[in-house]
Design a protein around this motif. Sequence first.
Motif, PDB file in Angstrom:
ATOM      1  N   LYS A   1     -14.729   9.802  47.855  1.00  0.00           N
ATOM      2  CA  LYS A   1     -13.581   9.103  47.587  1.00  0.00           C
ATOM      3  C   LYS A   1     -13.480   7.697  48.018  1.00  0.00           C
ATOM      4  CE  LYS A   1      -8.428   9.093  48.579  1.00  0.00           C
ATOM      5  NZ  LYS A   1      -7.299   9.785  49.411  1.00  0.00           N
TER       6      LYS A   1
ATOM      7  N   PRO B   1     -16.518  14.880  50.844  1.00  0.00           N
ATOM      8  CA  PRO B   1     -15.472  14.503  50.128  1.00  0.00           C
ATOM      9  C   PRO B   1     -14.983  13.328  50.259  1.00  0.00           C
ATOM     10  CG  PRO B   1     -15.323  16.878  50.602  1.00  0.00           C
ATOM     11  CD  PRO B   1     -16.242  16.081  51.425  1.00  0.00           C
TER      12      PRO B   1
ATOM     13  N   PRO C   1     -10.472  11.403  41.213  1.00  0.00           N
ATOM     14  CA  PRO C   1     -10.024  12.950  41.132  1.00  0.00           C
ATOM     15  C   PRO C   1      -9.871  13.554  42.471  1.00  0.00           C
ATOM     16  CG  PRO C   1     -12.044  12.263  39.782  1.00  0.00           C
ATOM     17  CD  PRO C   1     -11.852  11.186  40.848  1.00  0.00           C
ATOM     18  N   GLY C   2      -9.055  14.771  42.349  1.00  0.00           N
ATOM     19  CA  GLY C   2      -8.649  15.460  43.390  1.00  0.00           C
ATOM     20  C   GLY C   2      -9.844  16.371  43.919  1.00  0.00           C
ATOM     21  N   SER C   3     -10.617  16.893  42.901  1.00  0.00           N
ATOM     22  CA  SER C   3     -11.605  18.025  43.330  1.00  0.00           C
ATOM     23  C   SER C   3     -12.826  17.277  43.551  1.00  0.00           C
ATOM     24  CB  SER C   3     -11.971  18.805  42.060  1.00  0.00           C
ATOM     25  OG  SER C   3     -12.644  18.341  41.039  1.00  0.00           O
ATOM     26  N   ALA C   4     -13.703  17.815  44.487  1.00  0.00           N
ATOM     27  CA  ALA C   4     -14.899  17.323  44.776  1.00  0.00           C
ATOM     28  C   ALA C   4     -15.744  17.198  43.668  1.00  0.00           C
ATOM     29  CB  ALA C   4     -15.646  18.246  45.823  1.00  0.00           C
ATOM     30  N   GLU C   5     -15.857  18.383  42.748  1.00  0.00           N
ATOM     31  CA  GLU C   5     -16.777  18.282  41.423  1.00  0.00           C
ATOM     32  C   GLU C   5     -16.512  17.161  40.540  1.00  0.00           C
ATOM     33  OE1 GLU C   5     -14.870  21.012  42.537  1.00  0.00           O
ATOM     34  OE2 GLU C   5     -16.382  22.276  43.442  1.00  0.00           O
ATOM     35  N   SER C   6     -15.220  16.988  40.290  1.00  0.00           N
ATOM     36  CA  SER C   6     -14.945  15.591  39.422  1.00  0.00           C
ATOM     37  C   SER C   6     -15.098  14.389  40.127  1.00  0.00           C
ATOM     38  CB  SER C   6     -13.325  15.766  39.141  1.00  0.00           C
ATOM     39  OG  SER C   6     -13.086  16.905  38.546  1.00  0.00           O
ATOM     40  N   ARG C   7     -15.127  14.160  41.645  1.00  0.00           N
ATOM     41  CA  ARG C   7     -15.455  13.118  42.314  1.00  0.00           C
ATOM     42  C   ARG C   7     -17.006  13.026  42.336  1.00  0.00           C
ATOM     43  NH1 ARG C   7     -12.288  13.636  48.117  1.00  0.00           N
ATOM     44  NH2 ARG C   7     -10.052  13.548  47.158  1.00  0.00           N
ATOM     45  N   TYR C   8     -17.488  13.890  42.249  1.00  0.00           N
ATOM     46  CA  TYR C   8     -19.061  13.800  42.173  1.00  0.00           C
ATOM     47  C   TYR C   8     -19.538  13.098  40.748  1.00  0.00           C
ATOM     48  CZ  TYR C   8     -24.117  15.251  41.330  1.00  0.00           C
ATOM     49  OH  TYR C   8     -25.268  15.195  41.051  1.00  0.00           O
ATOM     50  N   ARG C   9     -18.930  13.681  39.862  1.00  0.00           N
ATOM     51  CA  ARG C   9     -19.188  13.323  38.527  1.00  0.00           C
ATOM     52  C   ARG C   9     -18.797  11.731  38.447  1.00  0.00           C
ATOM     53  NH1 ARG C   9     -17.562  18.341  37.194  1.00  0.00           N
ATOM     54  NH2 ARG C   9     -15.605  17.970  36.560  1.00  0.00           N
TER      55      ARG C   9
END
Length: 129
Positions: free
Chosen positions: A79, A75, A92-100
């Motif tokens: 970032k 994560p 983004p704060g969430s790992a899933e959103s960061r991934y996208r």
Amino acid sequence: MRNLMEPLVETQNVLKAKKNISRSVKNNEWVSVVAEVGSGKTHLYNHLLEYWNSHPEKFIVHEMKTFISEKSKVPGLMKDLIALIDPDRHIPGSAESRYRVLKELLIEADNQGRKVIVVIDECQDLSVN
């Protein structure tokens, strides 16, 4: 102790390593340089960093000095990469959103002909997971 500003002596092993590393970068692959202590791994590492950093139109480089950790650094790495590729992008704060977001930025960089390279000098804890 070796001076890091010394020119890299292009032995057969160095040329082979550089060729394999270049191929891996081109093909978006992982590569690991493993050799005896004092054989010049860090010297090669520094020369590659210097080359990649001198060509920002082709390469985006994220340098990590170590990957020794008890828990996942993924994560945080996502970032760091988002901020490096597009400093103005909201992270983004969430790992899933960061991934996208990271996936989108990596595709965009590839379309621009730029390679994103993560280099780790000490990666004893790096694993397939």
